[in-house]
Design an enzyme around this catalytic site. Structure first.
Site, PDB file in Angstrom:
ATOM      1  N   GLU A  99      -9.439  -1.569   5.987  1.00 51.74           N
ATOM      2  CA  GLU A  99      -8.246  -1.748   6.817  1.00 51.74           C
ATOM      3  C   GLU A  99      -8.660  -1.835   8.277  1.00 51.74           C
ATOM      4  OE1 GLU A  99      -5.461   1.515   6.661  1.00 51.74           O
ATOM      5  OE2 GLU A  99      -3.856   0.238   7.399  1.00 51.74           O
TER       6      GLU A  99
ATOM      7  N   GLN B   3       0.845  -1.202   0.000  1.00 57.64           N
ATOM      8  CA  GLN B   3       0.000   0.000   0.000  1.00 57.64           C
ATOM      9  C   GLN B   3       0.871   1.239   0.000  1.00 57.64           C
ATOM     10  OE1 GLN B   3      -3.381   0.096   2.810  1.00 57.64           O
ATOM     11  NE2 GLN B   3      -2.492   1.953   3.632  1.00 57.64           N
TER      12      GLN B   3
ATOM     13  N   GLU C 119      -4.945   8.608  18.353  1.00 58.11           N
ATOM     14  CA  GLU C 119      -5.518   9.953  18.465  1.00 58.11           C
ATOM     15  C   GLU C 119      -6.537  10.205  17.355  1.00 58.11           C
ATOM     16  OE1 GLU C 119      -2.348   9.135  18.882  1.00 58.11           O
ATOM     17  OE2 GLU C 119      -2.250   9.588  21.024  1.00 58.11           O
TER      18      GLU C 119
ATOM     19  N   SER D  88       4.707  -1.742   4.384  1.00 64.28           N
ATOM     20  CA  SER D  88       4.903  -3.163   4.681  1.00 64.28           C
ATOM     21  C   SER D  88       4.881  -3.929   3.370  1.00 64.28           C
ATOM     22  CB  SER D  88       3.772  -3.734   5.551  1.00 64.28           C
ATOM     23  OG  SER D  88       3.302  -2.779   6.431  1.00 64.28           O
TER      24      SER D  88
END
Lengths: 379, 396
Positions: free
Chosen positions: B233, B113, B366, B150
């Site tokens: 995701e 990605q 957050e 990744s």
């Protein structure tokens, strides 16, 4: 990686949802409480020193039939389970309702059910309690926890004439009958044969009194061993279902606080738009969502008599007590000055939440039980 | 025709009968499974599915697993399965779906990605990688830098976000591409991280040419397409079913039982708190799954990742303290290039360090708290002035 077999793994996952019937019961109880148990009324009643509302109780207990949920049909009850009683308690927590539901319809009812098959008097009492016609309260300190040693029993002077004092008995002032654990067994005592010393409670909505018996004639319901087992079972159910009351209370605090910070403007914007507050409320929402899963698991474990019910109840109590207190504390804080006033109901919820966190075992006590059940011994 | 549970059971048995796992090469079995529509049953026929309800997949998987059927190593191809595939299915052309979904599911083509950039992490829409159309060639020319990628070192294909019109506000003017990782100008460099290993990569894109047929969705509509990816995701994170005392709490509880000499009263209290919270998190995840299965998805999903991130960090921190002297040690600092990530694997020091990423990857805690506050609780957003300004005029 070493992986231990999960201790006392349940055979099937708990049903953690609410059924259609449970939602209908919730709607009925909530409609009643919205109509007849608004916070201002609760506060006004508490200020008179007589928080219980007998009319509300009659409608809830007999009209809706909530009193007999845990009682089998052959004993005059509704033949429902802990799952339904938990839903009632959620709604009672949501409105800090001053009714003796936890004490009479859960604790006393469970004690009586445990001995009813061997004792006709107990069967008659539980049937009357199930109809809502009688409030029956266990003469036990509200702080008494499952797994903790029972207090020294009341002394039987012979033939069921009882003497002794039990402190901090919740809802004793509303009781028609007290269930007393004496050294010779379990007894029913008409409340007017006991001397009640009302105490000033932190939680204005659940009155406390010390109960003194001075040669009170009583009816024997069970032998000492059965009495101990009945009380232990009732404390387990009570602790498990208290988690649902704590959940309902926490939900009210979260909902009210979110509504308030959306409306309240400071610095030319809603205070709920400040990230510092949003994050606190988002975390609280997560805690409440988790508390719901824990409380539902406890209710379902009790309803199905799951072998790991004691662990699941201990987990629910160890978790939900803290969430309810935190929700009430956040409610007071995020309401700002108004949250500190007598006229705003936030304090009723804070007082109930904190008292609930002591009732039927603290979170620390229940973590100790988790240590036993999950085989994580202390040093 | 929509397949039901019984139909799927019959098809699964027929697949197993025609291709006994013990006597079939794993790759052949996987191909047969895909072509039987049992790869992802909710996908359309011909694309590895049967248009069945998604919830029925679990039963198929369980039956195949029980029969000893090979799997396609979902961890190695997790980005493809969890993010690229649903996005291609939702926004791709028929040619794109036919070209990409089968090798993706079979694990023949690994995906990565190319979203995050050094200057665009949580503020993903601020990304600055440029794509300019060479109209004559029908190709886009891409220049920029991506990070935290990744699987880039094993990937054959990438989903890529690039800016195609810097004069528009930042959420517009973005286009979504399928990028060939073997194309000239794609350079992958290992990004060594806190654990010592290089699980992630930096990816430099220099004059990379992408044919217009590998654009996913309309020009300038990349943000809308990316939302499909991001939604999937978060769904895929924290959605696993774990047993009681599974996950990060398992090795700590095991050490506590097996090594009484390590026990202290202070650690006992913290262990019990975290054990209880792990059990409650497990129950919350279970409740979420029951809601999904009943067709009543709850908003709890957006919170599960937050819970697991916090718990993993607290539990792995406690584990080092419990281990005492042993907690001072670390297994191995040699740089390695893992193909998959095992959060609970290796040693306690690795678990502690790796868990620090749990509150950053896939959306920082957050940002997720903002999402819960705004979408679940309905709290107002903070005022912001970047939404209506042309991207090129934003401060960077």
């Amino acid at each position: 990686m070493t992986t231990q077999p999960a201790p006392a793994a349940p055979s099937a996952p708990y049903d953690l949802l609410y059924s259609q019937t449970e939602e209908e019961l919730r709607a009925a109880v909530r409609a009643l409480l919205t109509d007849r148990c608004a916070p201002a009324g609760v506060l006004a009643r508490a200020e008179t020193g007589r928080p219980h509302d007998p009319e509300l109780w009659r409608t809830l207990a007999a009209g809706i039939g909530a009193a007999g949920l845990l009682v089998p049909e052959k004993l005059g009850g509704a033949g429902a389970t802990h799952r339904e009683a938990a839903v009632v308690l959620e709604e009672l927590g949501r409105s800090v309702a001053p009714v003796p539901y936890l004490t009479s319809c859960v604790l006393a009812t469970e004690i009586l059910l445990a001995v009813a098959c061997d004792n006709a008097d107990a069967a008659a009492l539980v049937a009357e309690a199930a109809s809502g016609g009688l409030v029956c309260v266990p003469a036990l300190p509200l702080t008494l926890a499952p797994g903790a040693p029972l207090p020294a029993p009341v002394h039987d002077g012979g033939g069921g004439v009882l003497s002794g004092t039990v402190t901090s008995v919740a809802d004793a002032v509303a009781a028609d009958v007290l269930l007393v654990q004496a050294d010779t067994g379990l007894y029913a005592v008409p409340a007017d044969r006991a001397a009640l010393t009302p105490r000033v409670p932190l939680d204005l909505t659940r009155p406390l009194a010390d109960v003194t018996l001075d040669g009170a004639a009583a009816t024997r319901l069970a032998d000492p061993a059965s009495a101990r087992a009945a009380v232990a079972g009732a404390l387990l159910s009570g602790a498990g279902l208290l988690a649902s009351e704590q959940l309902g209370l926490a939900e009210w605090c979260l909902t009210e606080t979110v509504a308030y910070v959306r409306e309240r403007h400071q610095f030319n914007r809603p205070v709920g738009s400040f990230q510092a507050l949003k994050h606190r409320l988002a975390r609280l929402w997560l805690d409440v969502a988790s508390a719901r899963a824990a409380a539902r698991a406890a209710a379902d474990a009790l309803a199905t008599g799951a072998p790991d019910a004691p662990l699941t109840v201990a987990v629910a109590q160890a978790y939900c007590s803290g969430v309810a207190v935190r929700a009430a504390e956040e409610c007071v804080q995020l309401h700002g000055g108004i949250g500190m006033t007598w006229e705003h109901p936030a304090h009723l919820y804070l007082k109930r939440a904190k008292a609930d966190s002591l009732a039927l075992g603290t979170a620390g006590h229940h973590r100790g039980l988790v240590a036993d059940f999950a085989e994580l011994p202390a040093p | 025709m929509t397949a039901d549970a019984e139909d799927l059971r019959a098809r699964t048995r027929a697949l197993l009968a025609a291709h006994p796992p013990a006597a079939t090469a794993p790759a052949d079995f996987l191909r047969a499974r895909f072509d039987a529509g049992l790869a992802w049953v909710h996908y359309p026929e011909g694309l590895g599915g049967l248009g069945a309800p998604r919830t029925l997949q679990t039963a198929v998987d369980a039956e195949l697993e029980a029969a000893g059927a090979p799997d396609n190593d979902p961890r190695r191809i997790g980005i493809g399965l969890g993010m690229a595939a649903p996005t291609i299915l939702a926004h791709g052309t028929e040619e794109q779906k036919a070209r990409f979904l089968r090798p993706l599911w079979l694990g023949e083509e690994v995906w990565c990605q190319l979203f995050s950039e050094p200057g665009a992490g949580s503020d993903l829409a601020a990304l600055g990688t440029r794509a300019v159309l060479d109209e004559e060639a029908g190709e886009w020319v891409v220049d920029g830098q991506k990070v935290w990628t990744s699987s880039a070192h094993t990937a054959r294909w990438a989903i890529l976000l690039a800016r195609t019109d810097p004069d528009l506000p930042k959420h517009q003017g973005i286009t979504y591409f399928l990028c060939d990782m073997h194309a000239p100008g794609v350079e992958v460099r290992p990004l060594r991280q806190i654990t010592g290993e290089a699980e992630f990569n930096e990816v430099f894109l220099t004059g990379v040419r992408i044919p217009d047929t590998h654009r996913l969705g309309a020009v300038g509509q990349g943000w809308a397409v990316a939302r499909t990816t991001l939604m999937n995701e978060r769904v895929s994170i924290g959605g696993m079913r774990i047993p009681r005392e599974g996950g990060m709490i398992a090795p700590v509880a095991a050490a506590w039982r097996e090594r009484p000499e390590l026990r202290t009263h202070a650690l006992h209290q913290r262990l019990l708190e975290l054990w209880v919270e792990s059990e409650v998190a497990r129950l919350t995840g279970e409740r979420l799954r029951q809601q999904l299965a009943a067709g009543r998805p709850g908003p709890e999903g957006s919170g599960m990742k937050l819970t697991f991130a916090r718990l993993n960090q607290e539990i792995s921190g406690l584990e080092l303290e419990l281990l005492g002297e042993e907690g001072l040690l670390y297994g191995d600092w040699t740089m390695s290039r893992p193909e998959t990530v095992d959060f609970t694997g290796r040693d306690a020091g690795y678990r502690y360090l790796r868990a620090k990423g749990n509150s950053i990857e896939g959306g920082t805690s957050e940002i997720l708290l903002n999402i819960v506050a705004e979408r679940v609780l309905g709290l107002p957003p903070e005022p912001r002035d970047d939404k209506d300004t042309a991207w090129k005029d934003l401060s960077r």
